[in-house]
Each structure stands twice: as structure tokens, then as C-alpha cells.
Scaffold this active site. Structure first.
Site, short mmCIF file in Angstrom:
data_model
loop_
_atom_site.label_atom_id
_atom_site.label_comp_id
_atom_site.label_asym_id
_atom_site.label_seq_id
_atom_site.Cartn_x
_atom_site.Cartn_y
_atom_site.Cartn_z
N ASP A 172 0.88 -1.17 0.00
CA ASP A 172 0.00 0.00 0.00
C ASP A 172 0.92 1.22 0.00
O ASP A 172 1.77 1.35 0.88
CB ASP A 172 -0.89 -0.01 1.26
CG ASP A 172 -2.03 1.01 1.17
OD1 ASP A 172 -3.19 0.63 1.37
OD2 ASP A 172 -1.74 2.21 0.90
N ARG A 228 -12.67 -3.62 -7.70
CA ARG A 228 -13.44 -3.09 -8.84
C ARG A 228 -12.88 -3.73 -10.10
O ARG A 228 -11.66 -3.94 -10.22
CB ARG A 228 -13.30 -1.56 -8.94
CG ARG A 228 -14.08 -0.79 -7.90
CD ARG A 228 -15.60 -0.84 -8.15
NE ARG A 228 -16.36 -0.10 -7.17
CZ ARG A 228 -17.01 -0.64 -6.13
NH1 ARG A 228 -16.98 -1.95 -5.92
NH2 ARG A 228 -17.70 0.12 -5.30
N ASP A 252 -15.15 -11.22 -8.22
CA ASP A 252 -16.50 -10.78 -7.85
C ASP A 252 -16.90 -9.56 -8.66
O ASP A 252 -18.07 -9.18 -8.67
CB ASP A 252 -16.55 -10.45 -6.35
CG ASP A 252 -17.95 -10.10 -5.87
OD1 ASP A 252 -18.88 -10.88 -6.19
OD2 ASP A 252 -18.12 -9.08 -5.17
N GLU A 257 -20.25 -5.11 -16.15
CA GLU A 257 -21.19 -5.86 -15.32
C GLU A 257 -22.61 -5.62 -15.80
O GLU A 257 -22.96 -4.47 -16.07
CB GLU A 257 -21.04 -5.43 -13.85
CG GLU A 257 -19.66 -5.77 -13.30
CD GLU A 257 -19.47 -5.42 -11.82
OE1 GLU A 257 -20.44 -4.99 -11.18
OE2 GLU A 257 -18.35 -5.60 -11.32
N HIS A 276 -20.80 -9.86 -8.36
CA HIS A 276 -20.71 -8.67 -7.51
C HIS A 276 -21.61 -8.82 -6.27
O HIS A 276 -22.48 -7.98 -6.02
CB HIS A 276 -21.06 -7.40 -8.29
CG HIS A 276 -20.40 -6.16 -7.72
ND1 HIS A 276 -19.92 -5.15 -8.48
CD2 HIS A 276 -20.15 -5.80 -6.43
CE1 HIS A 276 -19.40 -4.21 -7.70
NE2 HIS A 276 -19.54 -4.59 -6.44
P1 NAD Z 1 -10.12 1.74 1.69
O1 NAD Z 1 -10.20 3.11 1.14
O2 NAD Z 1 -10.33 1.53 3.15
O3 NAD Z 1 -8.72 1.07 1.31
C1 NAD Z 1 -8.15 1.16 0.04
C2 NAD Z 1 -6.64 1.13 0.23
O4 NAD Z 1 -6.04 1.03 -1.06
C3 NAD Z 1 -6.07 2.41 0.90
O5 NAD Z 1 -5.33 2.04 2.05
C4 NAD Z 1 -5.19 3.02 -0.18
O6 NAD Z 1 -4.03 3.64 0.34
C5 NAD Z 1 -4.83 1.79 -1.00
N1 NAD Z 1 -4.35 2.07 -2.33
C6 NAD Z 1 -4.66 3.11 -3.15
N2 NAD Z 1 -3.97 3.00 -4.30
C7 NAD Z 1 -3.22 1.88 -4.20
C8 NAD Z 1 -2.30 1.24 -5.07
N3 NAD Z 1 -2.02 1.73 -6.28
N4 NAD Z 1 -1.72 0.10 -4.64
C9 NAD Z 1 -1.99 -0.42 -3.43
N5 NAD Z 1 -2.84 0.16 -2.55
C10 NAD Z 1 -3.45 1.29 -2.95
O7 NAD Z 1 -11.18 0.88 0.83
P2 NAD Z 1 -11.91 -0.48 1.25
O8 NAD Z 1 -13.16 -0.15 2.00
O9 NAD Z 1 -10.91 -1.41 1.86
O10 NAD Z 1 -12.35 -1.02 -0.20
C11 NAD Z 1 -11.39 -1.60 -1.07
C12 NAD Z 1 -12.01 -1.90 -2.42
O11 NAD Z 1 -13.14 -2.78 -2.28
C13 NAD Z 1 -12.55 -0.68 -3.19
O12 NAD Z 1 -12.24 -0.82 -4.56
C14 NAD Z 1 -14.03 -0.81 -3.09
O13 NAD Z 1 -14.67 -0.19 -4.17
C15 NAD Z 1 -14.17 -2.33 -3.13
N6 NAD Z 1 -15.46 -2.81 -2.65
C16 NAD Z 1 -16.04 -3.86 -3.30
C17 NAD Z 1 -17.27 -4.37 -2.86
C18 NAD Z 1 -17.91 -5.55 -3.51
O14 NAD Z 1 -19.12 -5.68 -3.44
N7 NAD Z 1 -17.18 -6.45 -4.13
C19 NAD Z 1 -17.93 -3.76 -1.78
C20 NAD Z 1 -17.28 -2.71 -1.12
C21 NAD Z 1 -16.04 -2.24 -1.56
#
Ligand code: NAD
Length: 302
Positions: A172, A228, A252, A257, A276
Site C-alpha cells: 500500500d 473493482r 466478484d 457488469e 458482484h
Molecule cells: P479503503 O479506502 O479503506 O482502502 C483502500 C486502500 O487502497 C487504501 O489504504 C489506499 O491507500 C490503498 N491504495 C490506493 N492506491 C493503491 C495502489 N495503487 N496500490 C496499493 N494500494 C493502494 O477501501 P476499502 O473499503 O478497503 O475497499 C477496497 C475496495 O473494495 C474498493 O475498490 C471498493 O470499491 C471495493 N469494494 C467492493 C465491494 C464488492 O461488493 N465487491 C464492496 C465494497 C467495496
């Protein structure tokens, strides 16, 4: 308050709706095909909630003069032009933590489903094929799990994977996590048996997993993506799987989609696909509702 195109459960939620009414607001659900239809249907809205579509683009926001608050009904802000909203004096909110555990558990469930061949073996079990084919299951304990993105979901995945006895590596660029050994992106890709992706979709993370990333990964590695779809180049993923340069994938989320019927990711024994569903549970539904109604009521009262 106008709620857009919500595809989930539309049952009334007495407690939350009472709080909205108390704050002097009423809720209307609008199904708008595009921005024009949205402007037409929600022109009078003080607050708009958007799950997926239509997007609250600059053009749409400029044509909603009464709008004071735009809320993403979920995690992320891809549906709202936050910079334009800010310029126009429109507050923006979302529900960043409503499904953290659900998505983390989904990622781990997919990871275990691949490592234990649960889906593949289920098909055999259903057909009465006993001890059929060579055992290709893998032990998670003692393997290396790479977590890309150590935010809410990624850090939960890291904690649970460690509890299974895996060595966990994290990458990260922003967050430092005291309980995870953090390495560079390339080192993580080269070392991990399982790579689980938990980054937001941004210009920087779009196609973070491309042909170059797959070339660095171990040929027997598994990619798990519950973040995503756009974070992974599906064309490069298909190529890597076809060439035997990647062991398996569990997805997922997809670039398009629903995943089109003729998509080449379908029908493979080493790919599992869920539509999803990672966020969903009655508990997350309740938490999402509370977060959105709560932010709305708070805003209405100020
Ligand atoms: P979050 O904001 O808490 O954490 C994301 C992390 O990614 C942050 O710590 C950030 O510093 C890091 N990051 C940013 N750019 C990066 C890179 N290039 N390389 C590595 N790390 C990087 O978000 P979260 O709540 O943990 O959500 C994470 C992902 O899950 C998001 O894409 C969100 O859209 C997705 N999500 C998916 C679903 C689903 O239904 N499948 C549901 C909720 C969230």
C-alpha cells in the site's frame, strides 16, 4: 430526498423513515434511464442517493439547482463528480465501512474455494464422481498471501489470512500496517501464492493488473479480485490463464457488469465468478441503510 435506481430491497424501514420524516423530509424512488431523465424527475430534490446509475456528472449537477447533498448508496464515489459537486457547493457522502467484513470474508471464501477446489469438487460430488482426478488442492497454512491495498477490507483479509497460518505480505503506497510485512508491489507479485486486491478504482489503479503484472506473478498463483473490475485488465488476465502463466482467478467484479454471456472467463475449472455479491448480507444492508439515512438526517438538521 430522491433515491435513484435502487435495485435492492425496497421494503419500508420504519425507524429510518420516521427519522427522515422528523427532519421534515420525504423519500421518492426514481428510476431514471439517463441524466436528462434524472434532472426531469429529481429537479426539486434537496438530497439524491445514487447506487449505480445514472451518474451525477458535472452536467447533471449543474442542472439540479436545489441539490445540497449527494450520497453514494455504497462504497466509493465513481458515480459522483466530487470536484464538480464541491465547486457547486453540494456536499457529498457515502457509506465507506458498511460491508468491510462481508467483502473481506467473500475474498477469503473465494480464496479458500480456489485453494480447496470447492466449486470444482462440488460439481464432482453432485455427479457422484468419487476421488476423481488428481488432488490439486493447496494448503493455505504455510503459503504466502499478498494483500494489495491495506485499507479497511485489505487489512481485515490480512488479519484472517494470518490466522489461517499464511505468511502475509502487504503493499500500500499510503497506509502502514503494524501487523503486516509490507513490501514493494513487484516483490509481492513475485512472492505470493495468492494475491487479493483491495484498492479503489482510480486513474492510478486502472489496469494495475496488466500483462506486466501477470508476468511477474508465479505461474501457479491465484488472483482474487473483490475490489473493482477496472483494476484488472480482463484481456491480460485471459491471456495469462490461456498461456498457463497464472494458476487461477476468483472474481466478484468485472470490467463490464453483468459479465457478458460470451466472456472468455466463463466455463473454466480454474476460474470462479460471483456476480458482484461480495458486499451483501442482511447485516451490511442494515448498516448501509443506517449510514445513508443517518448522513441525510444529520445534513437536513444542520
Ligand atoms: P479503503 O479506502 O479503506 O482502502 C483502500 C486502500 O487502497 C487504501 O489504504 C489506499 O491507500 C490503498 N491504495 C490506493 N492506491 C493503491 C495502489 N495503487 N496500490 C496499493 N494500494 C493502494 O477501501 P476499502 O473499503 O478497503 O475497499 C477496497 C475496495 O473494495 C474498493 O475498490 C471498493 O470499491 C471495493 N469494494 C467492493 C465491494 C464488492 O461488493 N465487491 C464492496 C465494497 C467495496
Amino acid at each position: 430526498v430522491v433515491q435513484l435506481e435502487y435495485v435492492g430491497d425496497l421494503a419500508p424501514y420504519d425507524e429510518e423513515e420516521a427519522a427522515l420524516a422528523e427532519a421534515g423530509a420525504s423519500l421518492t424512488v426514481v428510476r431514471a434511464a439517463d441524466g436528462d431523465a434524472l434532472v426531469e424527475a429529481a429537479g426539486d430534490a434537496d438530497v439524491i442517493w445514487v447506487e449505480w446509475t445514472p451518474h451525477l456528472t458535472r452536467d447533471v449537477l449543474e442542472r439540479l439547482p436545489k441539490l445540497g447533498l449527494a450520497i453514494r448508496w455504497g462504497v466509493g464515489y465513481e458515480q459522483i463528480d466530487v470536484a464538480a459537486a464541491t465547486e457547486l457547493g453540494i456536499a457529498v457522502a457515502n457509506a465507506p465501512a458498511y460491508c468491510t467484513e462481508d467483502v473481506a470474508e467473500h475474498a477469503l471464501a473465494m480464496l479458500l474455494a480456489v485453494s480447496r477446489q470447492v466449486v470444482f469438487r462440488d460439481r464432482q460430488g453432485q455427479q457422484g464422481l468419487w476421488r476423481h482426478g488428481p488432488a490439486k488442492q493447496k494448503r493455505l497454512a504455510g503459503s504466502t498471501v499478498g494483500v494489495v491495498g491495506l485499507g479497511r477490507i485489505g487489512s481485515h483479509v490480512a488479519k484472517v489470512a494470518a490466522a489461517f497460518g499464511a505468511t502475509v505480505l502487504g503493499y500500500d503506497p499510503v497506509v502502514t500496517s503494524p501487523s503486516v510485512r509490507q513490501v514493494g508491489f513487484e516483490e509481492l507479485l513475485a512472492s505470493a501464492d495468492f494475491v487479493s486486491v483491495h484498492v479503489p478504482l482510480t486513474a492510478e489503479t486502472h489496469h494495475l493488473f496488466d500483462a506486466d503484472a501477470f508476468a511477474l506473478m508465479r505461474p501457479d498463483a491465484t488472483l482474487v479480485n473483490t475490489s473493482r473490475g477496472g483494476v484488472v485488465s480482463q484481456a491480460a488476465l485471459v491471456e495469462a490463464l490461456d498461456a498457463g502463466r497464472l494458476g487461477a482467478a476468483a472474481l466478484d467484479v468485472f470490467e463490464q457488469e453483468p459479465l457478458p454471456a460470451d466472456n472468455p472467463l466463463r466455463g473454466r475449472d480454474n476460474v470462479i465468478l460471483t456476480p458482484h455479491e461480495g458486499a451483501n448480507s442482511p447485516q451490511s444492508g442494515r448498516d448501509l441503510r443506517r449510514a445513508v439515512y443517518g448522513a441525510t438526517v444529520e445534513w437536513l438538521r444542520t
